[in-house]
Structures are given as structure tokens and as C-alpha cells.
Design a protein around this motif. Sequence first.
Motif, PDB file in Angstrom:
ATOM      1  N   ARG A   1       0.841  -1.242  -0.084  1.00 19.90           N
ATOM      2  CA  ARG A   1       0.252   0.133  -0.255  1.00 19.90           C
ATOM      3  C   ARG A   1       0.794   0.934  -0.572  1.00 19.90           C
ATOM      4  O   ARG A   1       0.565   2.249  -0.535  1.00 19.90           O
ATOM      5  CB  ARG A   1      -1.114   0.121   1.130  1.00 19.90           C
TER       6      ARG A   1
ATOM      7  N   THR B   1      -4.862   9.977  -4.513  1.00 20.03           N
ATOM      8  CA  THR B   1      -4.527  11.023  -3.972  1.00 20.03           C
ATOM      9  C   THR B   1      -3.983  12.327  -3.701  1.00 20.03           C
ATOM     10  O   THR B   1      -4.782  13.447  -3.228  1.00 20.03           O
ATOM     11  CB  THR B   1      -2.983  10.824  -3.695  1.00 20.03           C
TER      12      THR B   1
ATOM     13  N   GLY C   1      -3.795   4.067   1.909  1.00 21.79           N
ATOM     14  CA  GLY C   1      -3.424   4.235   1.013  1.00 21.79           C
ATOM     15  C   GLY C   1      -3.908   5.102  -0.145  1.00 21.79           C
ATOM     16  O   GLY C   1      -4.651   6.065   0.786  1.00 21.79           O
ATOM     17  N   GLY C   2      -3.571   4.651  -0.856  1.00 24.49           N
ATOM     18  CA  GLY C   2      -3.830   5.960  -2.372  1.00 24.49           C
ATOM     19  C   GLY C   2      -4.529   4.596  -3.250  1.00 24.49           C
ATOM     20  O   GLY C   2      -3.815   4.708  -3.956  1.00 24.49           O
TER      21      GLY C   2
ATOM     22  N   ARG D   1       0.862   4.028  -6.164  1.00 25.43           N
ATOM     23  CA  ARG D   1      -0.980   4.773  -5.343  1.00 25.43           C
ATOM     24  C   ARG D   1      -1.445   5.415  -6.461  1.00 25.43           C
ATOM     25  O   ARG D   1      -0.825   5.442  -7.250  1.00 25.43           O
ATOM     26  CB  ARG D   1      -0.422   6.063  -4.211  1.00 25.43           C
TER      27      ARG D   1
END
Length: 522
Positions: A386, A395, A509-510, A390
Motif C-alpha cells: 500500500r 491522492t 493507502g492511495g 498509489r
Amino acid sequence: MDEFLKWYFSDRPVVAASLGADGYDHTLGDFIASAWQAREREQVLWLDRLAAAEAPTLDDAIDRDLVLSQLRGSIALASWPEWRRDPSVYLGAVFASMYTPFQRRLKPEPELVASALSRLAEVPGVLAACRANLDPDLAAPLLVQRGLGQARTGRNFLTRTIPSMVEDEQLRAKLAAAAEPAAAAFDELVTFLDGFECGGTWRMGERLYSTLLRERELLGYGAAELHEKGKAAWAELDARMREVALQVNGTQDWRAAMEHLMDDHPPTLADMRAEYEAETLRARDFVRERDLVTFADGEECYVLPSAEYTRPVLSVAHYLSPPPLSSSRTGVFFVPYTPDDFTPEQVRQRLRTNSRAQMPSIAVHEAYPGHHWHLSYMAGNPRTVRKVFRTPYFTEGWALYVEKMLHEQGYFDTPATELAHLDCRIFRAARIVVDTALHCEDMSIEEAETFMATKASLSPGTAQGEVNRYCAWPTQAPSYLTGAIEIERIRASFQGTLKEFHDRIAGSGGLPLGLAEQAALA
């Protein structure tokens, strides 16, 4: 997964080192054509192997599907090989690998210099591979010119900028001396690119663009539908901005109202940086007082001028995250300084697009609770994969989502700052329209520049820089508003407090939005 990451890191040492993985900071990696071709073959084998792997838990399944989405995107892009099209593939590796370690300073200076010396020795080979690999039938003049602008900063960057970041006088002199062969290689590349004749296109085309949206980003639609979503979002925002503009200048002409607001800007680039720093601290205090997120222990965000090598290609604020595989939680919010050769009028236009009314939105986006909060907090996730992969659709979507969320919380508390907040959002809607149209061959560069200068409050110069970026980075520009809308949709189904939602989805996470929804609502 551990085996896959070992392969991934060994093949991409600059990426591995930037993430904080140990043992990769001495080399730039292999950039010759056969190495690129081998990577393309090997990732197909990894896709087959991981697709057949069982996942005992939901978190394991999300990890596996995250990697599969990245692999499918990379395999699709093999038909659009950047390494044959774009000099920035090579230049970016050199610049980032030399600058970032000294910026972060996570190791003793002698070790940083030793790693830099090792990498400097490889620079001539990397730039030679660039010259050998660029295909005149595939490379686009626009991308080559972007690369040429970056390459021209190479000599000064290696012989002055990087040595100036070294405190020890002897080590500084040693690094400057060792930089000369690499600087000469940059001089050679500048001459090569200046005379390089090519006839390729930067337009990706609808088919590949849609494939990336569906298979890498895990969205349920392609370019055409995304284009329509951008147009609808722009129209909705336009209507609201007309209402707010009445409170700013007494008319519904929000562009004129923004032009008026943009005249109130810091007088110099240095003043712009100082005012951004103050706004960043105000945003942090606001988020903490309202208990909207959990802060990572030891997190810190510096606000600094943008690096010299990024100034020819980046005209907006940006962020450098802490390396997630390390213990650092320190990030950098880079304020968009202009290249040294900009005229006073060009500098003034840059300052106008970072006006005092716009600064609150930009500081929230880049720092708190935007990129810096997110990436410093998610670095505590125990699942390594993770931290490695990403997508900007999360994000950047997150950073735009929190702008609206803070507006709901009362952060943008004047008509001027609300209008600027909405302008940041309508700018991202315009990006969706323009990026999809550019790469699906429905809009010329000139039309795109006009669209960005009239449908958002960008100066002509900034609009030109923005469109140039979209041409070079297909699918990235729509990620902001697309991701924000998807995160808002997921929030509507979440059972819990706002803070719990933020910690859960951003801490996971992203992830591509389909996987982020699974992580948040499980």
C-alpha cells in the motif's frame, strides 16, 4: 507479494530509494532498450502469477488487486512506450535521485555524498541511452522541447545546486568535481535534443485512455463518459460561482471577480513562500482543533521554494512526501517559483495565480489535511504494498475532497476565499474536459489554452504551462475532481464519524477508487 516487490525494486532502484527501501541508493538502474523490453516481458509473467494467487483475507485481496491494477496499466502502456517518446523518463530519474536525498537528509552527509558520487558516474550512460532510445517516429516535438528545457538546467543543477546542499567543504568540492563528466553529458544531450527532428504524437487516443481508466484506475467508465462528467461538473460550479461573485464585486461575472482578487498577491516570490508557510500552519491548527483526522506522530511539513529543475515544467504548487518505507514523517510543500529567465511580467503573473484569496485552498490541498497529512499518515499502514503503489485518482482526489470538506467546516469564511475555493474546483473540472479532449483528438493545443484561460482563472502563461503538462501526462489531470467526487460518494455510505471515515479511507493507502471503497466500507 514480497517476491514481486523484490523484483520491482531491483528493476527500479530510483523508485525504491525514493520510497525509503534500503540498498538501492547507489545506482540509477538500467535504461538501455533491452532492459526496458525485459521489464515488459517480466511484468506479463507477474500478472499471470498474481492473478492466480489466492487471497485469504480482504486486505490480502486488496493488496493483490492493487498490484494487478498497476500491472495491467503498465502492460497496456507498452503500446505507448514512454522510453521511446519522452526524454523526461531519463531526466526525471537523474534529477530526483540526486536532489531528493539531500532534501530529505535521512542519512549522514558522507553517506549521501557517496551515493551521489556513485549515481553521478552513471549519468552519462543514462543520457546516452536517452539519445539511443528516442524514436523519431514516436517522439513528439512537444515532449522533446519539454525535455530540452529540463536538460538545459542540468549543468547548473549538478555542479552548483547539488553541491550547495552539502555542508562539509571537502565533500562539497569532491561532489562538484565529480559532477563535471555528468554535466558534460547534459551539455551533449542539450545539443542532441536541440537538433532532434521527430514527428510522433503526444495524443494517446481514446482506446488506450479508456483502458487505463477502467483497468488501472478501476473506474466503471471510459474517456467519453469522463468528458461528460467534467462538463456537467463545470456547469454546476459555474452556477454557484455566479452567486458568490455577487458578494465579491456585485456582478455574476466570477472571472472578473477572480481577476480582481488576483491583484491582491504577495509582492515577491520570497513573500509568497512566507505567506504560504503561515497559511499552512493555520490550516493545521484548524484541522486539529476540529478533530477531523488523526495526525501521524512526528509529522512535519516544510514550505520551500520549488527545486530549480522543476521550474521549467511545473507552474503550480506541489508536494514531496516522506519516504513511506522509512521512519520519516517529514514532507515538503514546494511553492511554485519561476525559472530564472522569466521576465518581471511572467513573475507577476505567477504571483497573481497564487493570490491571497487562493492561498487557503492551495495550502489545504498540499498540506493539511491534503497531501502531507494523507501521505504522512498512510505511511503508518503495516501493509508494504500500500506504501509502494498509489494512484493520483485517490491522492489528488483526496486533496481536492478535503478542500470542499474544510469549506463545509467553515474554513473558507469570506466570499473571496469561498470564490477562490470554487475556482480551484472549477479549474479541475476544466482539466477533465481538456485532458480527455486533447488525447481523444477533439481539441487543439490552442483551443485547450483558451479554454483553460477562460473557463478557469488562469493567466495565459499559466494556462500554456498547464496544457503543456496535460499533453505530457495523459489521464493525470482528471484525477483531482474525479477522485473527489468518488470519495464524497463513498462517504455517503459510511457508518461512523467524519474522523473515522477520514482515518479509514486515507489510512488504507492511495488505492484505486473501487478498492478504496472496499477498504472503507468493509
